[in-house]
Structures are given as C-alpha cells and as structure tokens.
Design a protein around this motif. Structure first.
Motif, short mmCIF file in Angstrom:
data_model
loop_
_atom_site.label_atom_id
_atom_site.label_comp_id
_atom_site.label_asym_id
_atom_site.label_seq_id
_atom_site.Cartn_x
_atom_site.Cartn_y
_atom_site.Cartn_z
N LEU A 1 40.43 30.57 45.36
CA LEU A 1 41.39 30.40 44.26
C LEU A 1 41.76 31.68 43.73
O LEU A 1 40.95 32.62 43.27
N LEU A 2 43.03 32.14 43.99
CA LEU A 2 43.54 33.39 43.65
C LEU A 2 44.16 33.38 42.25
O LEU A 2 44.90 32.70 41.89
N VAL A 3 44.16 34.55 41.66
CA VAL A 3 45.00 34.78 40.41
C VAL A 3 45.48 36.43 40.56
O VAL A 3 44.57 37.27 40.73
N GLY A 4 46.56 36.51 40.47
CA GLY A 4 47.22 37.90 40.65
C GLY A 4 46.91 38.41 41.95
O GLY A 4 46.65 39.71 42.08
N GLY A 5 46.64 37.61 43.00
CA GLY A 5 46.43 38.13 44.47
C GLY A 5 44.98 38.53 44.49
O GLY A 5 44.62 39.11 45.82
N ARG A 6 43.96 38.24 43.47
CA ARG A 6 42.77 38.54 43.38
C ARG A 6 41.85 37.37 43.72
O ARG A 6 42.17 36.18 43.01
#
Length: 347
Positions: A301-306
């Motif tokens: 689960l990614l947020v902002g590519g992280r």
C-alpha cells in the motif's frame, strides 16, 4: 483396588520429599517435622484420585492405573502436600527459622513437581476437593488463586495475573489472581487472568481468555481469531481477503493508499486496479497468477510512491481464483505490529 491407595499415596509423598532433601539437604529435619502431617494431605489426594478415575475416560475407572501412571495426578498430590506444609508453616511467627524452612520445603516440592510433571501449582493456592487436571502439561496456577470443589482443567491452562508488574507498585495484600467457583470446567489453553471471579458451574472452551468476572452457569467459547494491526497513527490494516479476482482490504485511514503488486524483495511490480475505496476499505483487482508464480501474493500500500504497509495473502489452493487468508503484514519501517487477538463469545 489391589492395594491400599492411602498408603501408596503416603509412600509417593515421602519419596517426593526425600527427592527435595536430595537437592536441599538442610531441609531434612523439616521433612521429619512434616511427616505426621502427611495423613491429612493423603486424605485430600485420595479424593482427587477417585475423581481422576471417575471423570477421565482414559482412566477406565481404575484408581490403581491413575496412581501408577498419571503424572498429572502426581502434580495434584505434590500440591496437596506442599500446600499443607505451607499452611502449617504460617502458624509459626514471622521471622521464625522453622517457618522459613518449611516454606522453602513447600516451594521446593512445588518446583520439583513442575520439573517432573510440567504442571506448576503454587503451594499457597487454595484448591477445593476432587480436583482433576487432565493431561496437565503447561498448566500454571498462581499463588493467590482460589479454586472451588470438583473443578476439571485440561492442559496448558493458566490461572494467574493480568499483567507483569513490579510488586512494589501494588498495594500490600492486593489480589492479582482469580477466584474460581465450584464445578468449573476449562478446556486446553484457557487463560483466566487478574483478580476476577468465575462463578459456579461455568464452562470455558479451549483457547478462551477471560479477564472479566463471569456469573455462575456462564459458557464461553472461542468463535474465531481476528488479526489486528496496531500502528502509530498512520494507515492501519485490520484484515484482508482475496477471493477469485478481487482483493478486499479493510482498516483505518486507507483512503489515500495505492495498492501495488510487490515482488519477493518488496519492490513494486505494478499498480492494481481499484474497483472502489474509502477511508476504511480498498477493493481492487487481484494480481494475475502469472505475475506471482505461487499460491501467495504480496501487496504493498503506497502513499507518495513510498510503501506504507504491505500484506501477504496466502492461498491454500494453487490458483489465485480460490479464497485466501491474510498470512502476514508489516511495513518497511517496522511501524506496524501484527497481533493475533482471540475473540470469545458467551453461549
């Protein structure tokens, strides 16, 4: 019976006390002092013996068989002797050397029984008549436990405290262990923790954890286990399931996360198409089997590519068209902690 069970119990008790003296020779005079008390302990143990023979189907109603082979009965016999010695020790003034050495003798016998039988019962615990521990291995009964008459426990039962705490932080004399009523039955793996009360005639099914008072005649069983993830205020995964071509992830603060297929090193492969989502769930297409090459799949689960969190969905079937269960979860920074929390219900 082919022999006098009372005398056999006395002989077993004497043998156990001699074994303690073999480890702690300085206790020998106090074994001599305690010898006249063994008759009382043996009478209590004799009631336990008949209860074992009557209630355990494997005993075939034969007290001789129980006496000759049951380590769990030996644990109960050891408790009856150590408890009697402990209670008699308390009749001596505090600070008296006799009191000290008798308490040591009682505890020494308890420790010996723990090693020999795998059952630990504190000498100060209070246990009523006709007590049965079936199998017994791993069972622990704490110092302040009060257990009524005709109780039946299986293996790996823990009756103890609800927390690991420095004794200096508790008020002097405060209770920390449970009070159990009469005719209570506990299945394998039961935990009854804290200064609570379990009423008469309660039935606790295997694996149940009880930390609140139960009224008489209550039945408790474990209906499932729920894997919960506790984080640091960020997104929290509470569960996931993969069925046919869909993955459903539920939790808290999931709205901005992008589900992505990961390889074995947790590197992104490709994003998964989201069918619908909200703050508490994400529903997306499952990765195709060709992309995984196995019966399990790792989704990040990614947020902002992280990568914020990841989960491993493992299928018992070969194909991903079958149902699958959440097998693992985590985060690159180790922020999320996986907990398996049993959920019980009253029946």
């Amino acid at each position: 019976m082919s022999r006098d069970p009372f005398q056999s119990i006395i002989l077993d008790a004497e043998h156990a006390l001699r074994a303690v003296v073999g480890i702690r020779p300085e206790l020998a005079p106090f074994v001599t002092l305690a010898r006249p008390w063994l008759d009382d302990a043996a009478r209590s143990a004799l009631e336990d013996l008949w209860a074992f023979a009557r209630r355990d189907a494997a005993a075939m109603g034969d007290p001789d068989y129980v006496l000759a082979t049951y380590r769990c009965f030996r644990a109960v016999l050891g408790y009856r002797v150590s408890n009697l010695i402990h209670r008699r020790a308390l009749s001596f003034p505090a600070g008296d050397a006799v009191r000290f050495y008798l308490v040591c003798l009682a505890r020494g016998l308890s420790e010996l029984m723990k090693v020999e039988t795998g059952v630990e019962i504190h000498p100060a615990a209070s246990i009523g008549a006709r007590f049965v521990i079936d199998h017994g291995l791993g069972t622990v009964i704490g110092e302040q436990v009060r257990l009524g008459t005709d109780c039946y426990l299986l293996q790996d039962v823990v009756l103890g405290g609800a927390a690991i705490a420095d004794s200096s932080l508790r008020p002097l004399g405060s209770r920390r262990h449970p009070d159990i009523g009469d005719r209570v039955e506990m299945g394998a793996g039961v935990r009854v923790l804290g200064p609570i009360t379990v009423g008469d005639d309660c039935w606790l099914g295997p694996g149940v954890t009880v930390t609140n008072t139960l009224p008489a005649h209550t039945r408790v069983k474990l209906v499932n286990t729920t894997q919960m993830i506790r984080g640091d205020g960020g997104p929290t995964i509470q569960g996931a399931v993969m069925f046919r071509d869909t993955v459903l992830i539920v939790g808290v603060r999931l709205g901005n996360l992008v589900p992505t297929m990961l390889d074995a090193t947790l590197e992104p492969i490709h994003q998964l198409k989201v069918v619908s989502s909200g703050d508490s769930y994400i529903c997306c297409h499952a990765p195709e089997r060709q992309a995984t090459g196995s019966g399990s799949v790792t989704i990040g689960l990614l947020v902002g590519g992280r990568i914020s969190s990841w989960l491993l969905l493992a299928s018992s079937a070969v194909g991903l068209g079958e149902s699958a269960d959440l097998a693992g979860v985590g985060s690159p920074g180790g922020r999320n902690v996986s907990l398996v929390v049993p959920r019980s219900e009253l029946i």
